[in-house]
Design an enzyme around this catalytic site. Sequence first.
Site, mmCIF file in Angstrom:
data_model
loop_
_atom_site.group_PDB
_atom_site.id
_atom_site.type_symbol
_atom_site.label_atom_id
_atom_site.label_comp_id
_atom_site.label_asym_id
_atom_site.label_seq_id
_atom_site.Cartn_x
_atom_site.Cartn_y
_atom_site.Cartn_z
ATOM 1 N N LYS A 1 7.108 1.447 0.661
ATOM 2 C CA LYS A 1 7.567 0.934 1.955
ATOM 3 C C LYS A 1 6.486 0.034 2.556
ATOM 4 C CE LYS A 1 9.735 3.257 5.927
ATOM 5 N NZ LYS A 1 9.443 2.236 6.891
ATOM 6 N N GLY A 2 6.886 -0.848 3.420
ATOM 7 C CA GLY A 2 5.909 -1.725 4.062
ATOM 8 C C GLY A 2 4.853 -0.927 4.842
ATOM 9 N N GLY A 3 3.605 -1.290 4.688
ATOM 10 C CA GLY A 3 2.537 -0.690 5.488
ATOM 11 C C GLY A 3 1.969 0.629 4.987
ATOM 12 N N VAL A 4 2.367 1.079 3.786
ATOM 13 C CA VAL A 4 1.851 2.367 3.296
ATOM 14 C C VAL A 4 0.532 2.226 2.528
ATOM 15 C CG1 VAL A 4 4.076 3.570 3.174
ATOM 16 C CG2 VAL A 4 3.275 2.253 1.207
ATOM 17 N N ASP B 1 4.496 -10.353 -2.927
ATOM 18 C CA ASP B 1 4.957 -10.138 -1.555
ATOM 19 C C ASP B 1 4.895 -11.451 -0.777
ATOM 20 O OD1 ASP B 1 5.537 -9.190 0.914
ATOM 21 O OD2 ASP B 1 4.128 -7.514 0.853
ATOM 22 N N GLU C 1 4.849 11.146 5.245
ATOM 23 C CA GLU C 1 5.810 11.139 6.359
ATOM 24 C C GLU C 1 7.228 11.137 5.787
ATOM 25 O OE1 GLU C 1 4.763 7.515 8.289
ATOM 26 O OE2 GLU C 1 2.759 8.250 8.804
ATOM 27 N N ASN D 1 -0.772 8.366 0.111
ATOM 28 C CA ASN D 1 -1.924 7.720 0.739
ATOM 29 C C ASN D 1 -2.089 8.193 2.184
ATOM 30 O OD1 ASN D 1 -4.025 5.923 0.738
ATOM 31 N ND2 ASN D 1 -2.768 4.137 1.200
#
Lengths: 330, 93
Positions: free
Chosen positions: A19-22, A48, A242, A269
Site C-alpha cells: 500500500k502507499g506509504g508503508v 512508481d 495495521e 514494517n
Amino acid sequence: MREYLLPKKDYRVLFVIGKGGVGKTTTSASIAVALAEKRYKTLIVSLDPAHNLGDVFMTKLGDRPKKLAENLYASELDMEKLIKGYLEHLEKNLKHTYRYLTVINLDKYFEVLRYSPGIEEYATLEAIRDILMKGDEWDVIVFDTPPTGLTLRVLALPKISLIWADKLIDVRRKILEKRAAIANIQGPLKFKAGEEEAELPTEESRDEVMNELKKYRSEVQFVDGVITDPEKTSVVAVMNPEALPLYETIRARDTLKKFRVPFRLIVVNKVINVSGEIPELKVKLDAQKKVLEQIKGEFRGVEVLKIPMFAEEPRGMEWLKRLGGMIVGD
Amino acid sequence: MPRRILESIQDFLKGIEQSFREQSTEYVEFELRELENVFALLLMGSFVGLPSPPTTLTMRLLPHMARELYVMQRRAEDMDDILGELAGLFDIT
C-alpha cells in the site's frame, strides 16, 4: 540468507509491493543495497509514477541505470514520458503506413486509443518486459512498484494478454482459411484501398497480422514465464501492522495466487516495540498486537519478517545496508 | 462470321463459368467479411463499448489491418440494411 531473494537460474526478479506509504521504496532500496554488498550485480528500478527512490538514495535518478556503488545500479522510469513517447512513435508509424488511406479517418481511431483505459498498465508491462529481455546483464533486478492496485493489474496482464492473443490467432486462422478457399476457386484475392491495390495473403507465414500476433504472443509468454517461475521471481509485500494494509496484503496474496506469481515474503514494517506501559500508545499497540496475530494465522507458507520502527528515518547508504541485512539475512 | 459466333459462344460460356464460381464462393465470402469485421471489432472494441484486448496489441496490429478496418467501416455504414444483405444472399424476395 533468504534463498528466494538470491539468483538461482540466470537472474532473480524481485517485485516489492504494498500500500502507499508503508515503506516499499525503503525496503526495496535496502534489499538492493544488501544484495549488491554480497557482490550480486543489482539493478533497482522504480516503476512508481510518484518516484521517491532518488530521495531514499539521496541522489538524482533518471531513465538509465546509474551506478551508485559497486554492483549497485538504480533508475526511475518516467511512465508519463514513456507513454507519450510510445504513442508519438506509433502515431508517426501509423500515419506513414496509412498515408494512402483517405477512406479511413485515422485521427478518430487514434484519439480513442490514446485515452483507452489501462494504457498505463500496458506501458508499465512494456517497461518491465524491456528490462527482463536484458535480464542477463544483472544478477538481481528489484522493482519498486506503484501502489498495490496498479501493480497487481500489471502482473495479471501477461495471462490476460495470452488469452486474448490465442483467441485472436484462432479468428485470424479462420479468416486465412476462408481466404484460401475463395482464392482456390477465384484466383488471388485483391484489395483496393485508395490508389493502391494489394493482394490479400492467404498463408499464415505471409500474413503480417498473424506474424505480429505470434510475435506478441511469444513476448508475453516470455514475461509470463519469468514472473511465474519460482526460481526467477519472488514477490515481497511490505505492510505496516495495521488493519488496512493487512486486508490489502491478503487481497494481493489471493490475486497473485490466481495468476501463479510466487509470493514469498511479508515485511511488516514499523513495528513499535516499547518496554513498559505508555497509556497514550495503548490503543495503537493493542491494534498492532491484533494485526500481528492475524498475520500469523492468515499467511501460511509465506515468511513474515518484522522490522522495528527506528528512532530516525532510514535514509542513506549506512541505514539501507543495516535494514537490507535484516531482510536478506546473513 | 462463324469466328465471331464462336467467340460469342466462348464469352457466354466464360460468363456462365464465372457466374458459377462467384455463386460457389458467395457464402464463404459473406462468412469471410463477417470474420474480418469481428476481428476488427475485437481489436477496436473500445469504439462500441466492448472490452478491449491489450492496447499495445491493437496498436501493433493496426498498421496491417487496412482491409479489416475498411470492412468494419463498410459494415457500420450498411448496418441498417443487414437484413437486406442476408435476404439477398439466401434468395429471399
